[in-house]
Design a protein around this motif. Sequence first.
Motif, PDB file in Angstrom:
ATOM      1  N   THR A   1      31.464  -3.120 -18.675  1.00  0.00           N
ATOM      2  CA  THR A   1      32.554  -2.582 -18.318  1.00  0.00           C
ATOM      3  C   THR A   1      32.327  -1.372 -17.443  1.00  0.00           C
ATOM      4  O   THR A   1      31.425  -0.434 -17.609  1.00  0.00           O
ATOM      5  CB  THR A   1      33.498  -2.028 -19.417  1.00  0.00           C
ATOM      6  N   GLN A   3      33.955   1.975 -15.431  1.00  0.00           N
ATOM      7  CA  GLN A   3      35.118   2.836 -15.070  1.00  0.00           C
ATOM      8  C   GLN A   3      34.810   3.680 -14.044  1.00  0.00           C
ATOM      9  O   GLN A   3      33.653   4.174 -13.769  1.00  0.00           O
ATOM     10  CB  GLN A   3      35.199   3.916 -16.260  1.00  0.00           C
ATOM     11  N   VAL A  86      39.455   0.230 -14.523  1.00  0.00           N
ATOM     12  CA  VAL A  86      38.356  -0.625 -15.453  1.00  0.00           C
ATOM     13  C   VAL A  86      38.048  -1.810 -14.944  1.00  0.00           C
ATOM     14  O   VAL A  86      38.965  -2.505 -14.865  1.00  0.00           O
ATOM     15  CB  VAL A  86      38.809  -0.354 -16.935  1.00  0.00           C
ATOM     16  N   ALA A  91      43.716   1.349 -14.779  1.00  0.00           N
ATOM     17  CA  ALA A  91      44.054   1.408 -16.357  1.00  0.00           C
ATOM     18  C   ALA A  91      44.718   2.836 -17.039  1.00  0.00           C
ATOM     19  O   ALA A  91      45.332   3.122 -17.728  1.00  0.00           O
ATOM     20  CB  ALA A  91      42.584   1.440 -17.081  1.00  0.00           C
ATOM     21  N   VAL A 114      47.995   6.333 -19.803  1.00  0.00           N
ATOM     22  CA  VAL A 114      46.898   5.250 -19.887  1.00  0.00           C
ATOM     23  C   VAL A 114      47.534   3.849 -20.433  1.00  0.00           C
ATOM     24  O   VAL A 114      48.208   4.017 -21.287  1.00  0.00           O
ATOM     25  CB  VAL A 114      45.722   5.775 -20.689  1.00  0.00           C
ATOM     26  N   ASP A 115      47.149   2.986 -19.876  1.00  0.00           N
ATOM     27  CA  ASP A 115      47.503   1.528 -20.003  1.00  0.00           C
ATOM     28  C   ASP A 115      47.289   1.346 -21.706  1.00  0.00           C
ATOM     29  O   ASP A 115      46.120   1.842 -22.012  1.00  0.00           O
ATOM     30  CB  ASP A 115      46.904   0.480 -19.309  1.00  0.00           C
ATOM     31  N   ASP A 117      46.594  -0.904 -23.626  1.00  0.00           N
ATOM     32  CA  ASP A 117      44.992  -1.694 -23.705  1.00  0.00           C
ATOM     33  C   ASP A 117      43.938  -0.961 -23.578  1.00  0.00           C
ATOM     34  O   ASP A 117      42.869  -1.675 -24.043  1.00  0.00           O
ATOM     35  CB  ASP A 117      45.333  -3.143 -23.016  1.00  0.00           C
ATOM     36  N   TYR A 118      43.984   0.236 -22.871  1.00  0.00           N
ATOM     37  CA  TYR A 118      42.767   0.689 -22.521  1.00  0.00           C
ATOM     38  C   TYR A 118      42.673   2.390 -23.247  1.00  0.00           C
ATOM     39  O   TYR A 118      42.001   3.119 -23.040  1.00  0.00           O
ATOM     40  CB  TYR A 118      42.727   1.150 -21.143  1.00  0.00           C
ATOM     41  N   ARG A 119      43.563   2.468 -24.410  1.00  0.00           N
ATOM     42  CA  ARG A 119      43.632   3.804 -24.877  1.00  0.00           C
ATOM     43  C   ARG A 119      42.416   3.765 -25.891  1.00  0.00           C
ATOM     44  O   ARG A 119      41.548   2.940 -26.470  1.00  0.00           O
ATOM     45  CB  ARG A 119      44.878   4.043 -25.739  1.00  0.00           C
ATOM     46  N   ASN A 121      39.529   5.144 -25.492  1.00  0.00           N
ATOM     47  CA  ASN A 121      38.223   5.218 -24.729  1.00  0.00           C
ATOM     48  C   ASN A 121      38.007   6.165 -23.942  1.00  0.00           C
ATOM     49  O   ASN A 121      37.039   6.123 -23.087  1.00  0.00           O
ATOM     50  CB  ASN A 121      38.377   3.976 -23.882  1.00  0.00           C
ATOM     51  N   LEU A 123      39.630   7.752 -21.759  1.00  0.00           N
ATOM     52  CA  LEU A 123      40.290   7.626 -20.134  1.00  0.00           C
ATOM     53  C   LEU A 123      41.022   8.778 -19.832  1.00  0.00           C
ATOM     54  O   LEU A 123      41.108   9.404 -18.854  1.00  0.00           O
ATOM     55  CB  LEU A 123      40.938   6.414 -20.008  1.00  0.00           C
TER      56      LEU A 123
END
Length: 164
Positions: A1, A3, A86, A91, A114-115, A117-119, A121, A123
């Motif tokens: 992945t 970023q 991402v 994201a 933050v989307d 689905d990407y929390r 992490n 971001l």
Amino acid sequence: TTQTYKTVTAHEVTDTMLEEAAKLFSEITESGEGSQVKQVSRDDSSCFQLVTCSRRPVKLSARRLRQQYLPNATDTVVSYYVMVTVDGYLAGNAFACRWKCDGMTVCWVTQLVVDKDYRDNGLATGLLRSLRKTTDDIYGIMSSHPAACLAAAKSFGSKSNPNL
């Protein structure tokens, strides 16, 4: 992945960037994370009571984002947009402005998204750290969301303890 973080000033933000940011914001508020709308009624004791509480989606267009979150730079205020992708997908993002007040530099975050689905992490923390400058004296965030406030505390810390 992979970023990738990118920070740009207001005049560098393209319409495409804003369209993607507006879409991300709207998708999040459609999922029930929008502003609360409270309906109240007055009771006999002249106090207000909560009758119902619902959430309504909040829509932001690219045009409205530019007008409200990226005002034209002046001698005293500069606006910024930072985004994180991402694997090429937007994201999350943040809007902020920076200005001088009483000899100090203020960095004020006006939106952090933050989307879902990407929390969890890091971001949000990464977005806010991308905004951080050593010349800043004061940081603020326009949010009461616990995750946003925690990310701000982690990102901005203090000059005496930057790891706070």
